[in-house]
Design an enzyme around this catalytic site. Structure first.
Site, PDB file in Angstrom:
ATOM      1  N   ASN A 146       0.831  -1.197   0.000  1.00 58.86           N
ATOM      2  CA  ASN A 146       0.000   0.000   0.000  1.00 58.86           C
ATOM      3  C   ASN A 146       0.871   1.253   0.000  1.00 58.86           C
ATOM      4  O   ASN A 146       0.491   2.285  -0.537  1.00 58.86           O
ATOM      5  CB  ASN A 146      -0.919   0.013   1.223  1.00 58.86           C
ATOM      6  CG  ASN A 146      -1.740   1.288   1.302  1.00 58.86           C
ATOM      7  OD1 ASN A 146      -2.646   1.495   0.506  1.00 58.86           O
ATOM      8  ND2 ASN A 146      -1.416   2.161   2.256  1.00 58.86           N
ATOM      9  N   ASP A 213       2.004   6.658  -0.191  1.00 59.99           N
ATOM     10  CA  ASP A 213       1.163   5.627  -0.805  1.00 59.99           C
ATOM     11  C   ASP A 213       1.635   5.316  -2.223  1.00 59.99           C
ATOM     12  O   ASP A 213       1.956   6.221  -3.002  1.00 59.99           O
ATOM     13  CB  ASP A 213      -0.294   6.091  -0.856  1.00 59.99           C
ATOM     14  CG  ASP A 213      -0.971   6.036   0.498  1.00 59.99           C
ATOM     15  OD1 ASP A 213      -0.272   5.761   1.500  1.00 59.99           O
ATOM     16  OD2 ASP A 213      -2.187   6.263   0.560  1.00 59.99           O
ATOM     17  N   ASP A 243      -0.952  -6.497   3.731  1.00 60.70           N
ATOM     18  CA  ASP A 243      -1.181  -5.400   4.667  1.00 60.70           C
ATOM     19  C   ASP A 243      -2.107  -4.347   4.061  1.00 60.70           C
ATOM     20  O   ASP A 243      -1.999  -4.020   2.867  1.00 60.70           O
ATOM     21  CB  ASP A 243       0.162  -4.758   5.027  1.00 60.70           C
ATOM     22  CG  ASP A 243       0.018  -3.592   5.980  1.00 60.70           C
ATOM     23  OD1 ASP A 243      -0.531  -3.796   7.078  1.00 60.70           O
ATOM     24  OD2 ASP A 243       0.438  -2.476   5.624  1.00 60.70           O
ATOM     25  N   HIS A 247      -7.050  -0.226   1.907  1.00 63.73           N
ATOM     26  CA  HIS A 247      -6.581   1.127   1.587  1.00 63.73           C
ATOM     27  C   HIS A 247      -5.779   1.221   0.292  1.00 63.73           C
ATOM     28  O   HIS A 247      -5.242   2.297  -0.005  1.00 63.73           O
ATOM     29  CB  HIS A 247      -5.738   1.658   2.753  1.00 63.73           C
ATOM     30  CG  HIS A 247      -6.473   1.682   4.050  1.00 63.73           C
ATOM     31  ND1 HIS A 247      -7.384   2.662   4.374  1.00 63.73           N
ATOM     32  CD2 HIS A 247      -6.450   0.811   5.099  1.00 63.73           C
ATOM     33  CE1 HIS A 247      -7.887   2.405   5.575  1.00 63.73           C
ATOM     34  NE2 HIS A 247      -7.344   1.293   6.033  1.00 63.73           N
ATOM     35  N   GLU A 279      -5.563  -8.276   5.173  1.00 63.08           N
ATOM     36  CA  GLU A 279      -6.072  -7.437   6.258  1.00 63.08           C
ATOM     37  C   GLU A 279      -7.149  -6.503   5.712  1.00 63.08           C
ATOM     38  O   GLU A 279      -6.858  -5.531   5.029  1.00 63.08           O
ATOM     39  CB  GLU A 279      -4.939  -6.620   6.875  1.00 63.08           C
ATOM     40  CG  GLU A 279      -5.413  -5.720   8.014  1.00 63.08           C
ATOM     41  CD  GLU A 279      -4.401  -4.649   8.383  1.00 63.08           C
ATOM     42  OE1 GLU A 279      -4.417  -4.225   9.560  1.00 63.08           O
ATOM     43  OE2 GLU A 279      -3.626  -4.225   7.523  1.00 63.08           O
TER      44      GLU A 279
END
Length: 540
Positions: A146, A213, A243, A247, A279
């Site tokens: 991410n 990001d 992970d 997002h 996740e």
């Protein structure tokens, strides 16, 4: 009740009543009283299937075991403790981030193809992989895509390039491909955007300005990520823990599902047994939606943490509510991905520990472990959970305190992350002392995991509710896998209970194993099962 006038007769009768009570508790103690004997007559032959249903142990290497005396856990320390992990019954390990980083948690990756020097070398990692496989333990690693570190060479070169542009000049990816690897903008779009030093450009950093990001729509970046994935899979890594999957693209579940599917499909092309767990810290409905990625596992946050389904039931809550949640997961997840493997857990490195959530009540903590180990899928246990370790407050470092191997011997003990409360008060003994105590939390875990490893139906079986035996604190289910059916009885109450199997789907079954708090015995006579307080019984 007859009243005795002679006071000596009263004394004698009182003593007899006390003696009868104590004898009665010897074989079937309840309400927290310890049984006199810990004999257990139901150990079965192990029946472990070599597939992606595993019992996973989550390790924060920094705080686990120090092999070289510098106070920091390392990969060789993990190697030294593989026998312990195997003896506990775990056959999967999830390593939190191990790549070079500027932080203790290492979720800001500087170099995706190396090992952080604090943890060791690539040669150490290769040895760890080989030693795991020698023990039939599969190893998965955190795959953090991410964001990267702000010290990652991609980001540094992209920022350097932006500083060369004239005002109003658009970036040219042929001149600097890395400028497409991140979300750069000439405007501060929202509070998650930070300025590039020395120039009027901004970049997105949802979690921290030092973790910019990544732009996962970039084809060039995807090529890099595939190369990185191949690097680790070629070394023998069995899978990835993804992970922050929620997002990847903020508020765009479809894009995130596509990204997960891409990574998983690529991993499977390199290793048909490749496994992935993601996740998605969200509600059960959102987790269900992410199974649309057709990837095998999502962490079951609905079941986890202080207010999750497991710990609510462990606090003398509704066994029926817990079983109904399992049925709902089965129905909802399988409707989207028939090949799903649930990934339940109690707590992880981002949450206060089980001991805190259950106020260090050993009975409730054991019950929670028992419930977890009878759930479908691949359960995950955070290091130290098996000995009842506590965190301290809500500070992140205090959720990752040193594994407590011994109070008398500091060999291998780590110092924990800088800023952590290293002397945080602990309620329960260290591992070495607990291993010799049949009443300990760790020995409860050992039996619970052993029972799981004896009965492949627990992880893989289709669940059916036995309605006649399910009300309030008592519940019963069957699990069927490849023509074999077991029954599981739950008593989450703080008192004994009896279940009559006659006339139910469990009639004719025999006890195959059980978990009780303090060595109490589960009995089956004339079709009736006697369940001590907070106990679980397996039938077949």
């Amino acid at each position: 009740m007859k009243i005795y006038k002679n006071r000596w007769i009263c004394v004698i009768m009182t003593m007899l009543l006390v003696l009868v009570t104590l004898v009665g508790c010897g074989d079937n103690a309840s309400n927290g009283q310890k049984a006199e004997s810990y004999e257990y007559d139901y150990e079965q032959e192990l029946n472990i299937i070599d597939d992606n249903y595993r019992n996973y142990y989550e390790i924060f290497v920094y705080s686990f075991y120090d092999s070289d005396g510098d106070g920091i856990g390392d990969l060789r320390g993990v190697i030294e403790k593989l026998d312990y992990i195997q003896e506990m019954g775990f056959n999967g390990i999830w390593l939190m981030p191990i790549m070079p980083s500027t932080t203790y948690h290492k979720y800001d990756v500087i170099d995706y193809k190396d090992i952080d020097p604090e943890y060791g070398t690539l040669e150490d990692f290769q040895e760890l992989v080989d030693e795991c496989h020698e023990r039939d333990i599969r190893l998965i690693i955190d795959f953090v895509i991410n964001h990267s570190s702000a010290q990652n060479q991609w980001f540094l070169e992209a920022c350097d390039y932006l500083r060369t542009l004239d005002e109003g000049e658009e970036p040219d990816v042929t001149a600097c491909p890395y400028v497409d690897y991140y979300h750069f903008s000439t405007e501060k779009i929202d509070s998650t955007y930070y300025g590039v030093a020395g120039v009027d450009w901004w970049y997105e950093g949802s979690f921290w300005d030092q973790m910019p990001d990544l732009n996962l729509e970039s084809e060039a970046l995807r090529g890099e990520i595939e190369d990185i994935a191949k690097f680790w899979i070629d070394m023998g890594v069995d899978g990835f823990r993804m992970d922050a999957a929620l997002h990847f693209e903020e508020e765009d579940d479809d894009a995130n599902n596509e990204i997960l599917n891409w990574i998983y499909s690529y991993g499977k092309s390199l290793n048909p047994e490749f496994y992935m767990v993601s996740e998605v810290w969200a509600s059960e409905k959102t987790i269900t939606d992410y199974y649309g990625s057709l990837t095998p596992s999502m962490f079951n946050f609905d079941a986890a943490s202080a207010e999750g389904k497991i710990m609510k039931a462990a606090r003398n809550g509704s066994a029926v509510g817990f079983v109904q949640a399992m049925l709902r997961y089965q129905e909802d997840f399988s409707a989207v991905n028939p090949e799903y493997i649930d990934a339940p857990f109690l707590t992880n490195h981002d949450q206060v520990r089980v001991a805190n959530a259950l106020t260090s009540n050993p009975d409730n903590m054991k019950m929670a472990a028992g419930l977890l180990m009878t759930m479908s899928g691949s359960p995950f246990v955070y290091y130290g959970e098996e000995i009842g370790m506590k965190s301290s407050g809500t500070k992140d470092e205090n959720k990752r305190l040193p594994m407590r191997w011994s109070e008398a011997d500091d060999t291998g003990m780590t110092k924990g992350p800088s800023g952590s409360d290293k002397n945080a008060e602990q309620t329960f003994a260290a591992l070495d002392e607990q291993l010799s105590d049949p009443d300990s939390i760790v020995n409860y875990y050992r039996r619970a995991i052993r029972i799981r490893n004896e009965n492949p139906e627990i992880a893989r079986g289709t669940i059916t509710l036995v309605e006649e035996l399910s009300e309030g604190n008592q519940a019963a289910i069957t699990k069927t896998y490849e023509g074999s059916t077991i029954g599981i009885l739950y008593n989450t109450a703080d008192r004994d209970a009896t279940m009559d199997l006659q006339g139910t789907a469990l009639e004719g079954m025999e006890i195959r194993g059980y978990m009780t708090l303090h060595g109490e015995v589960v009995t089956l006579e004339n079709g009736e099962v006697s369940l001590p307080a907070q106990s679980i019984c397996i039938l077949k």
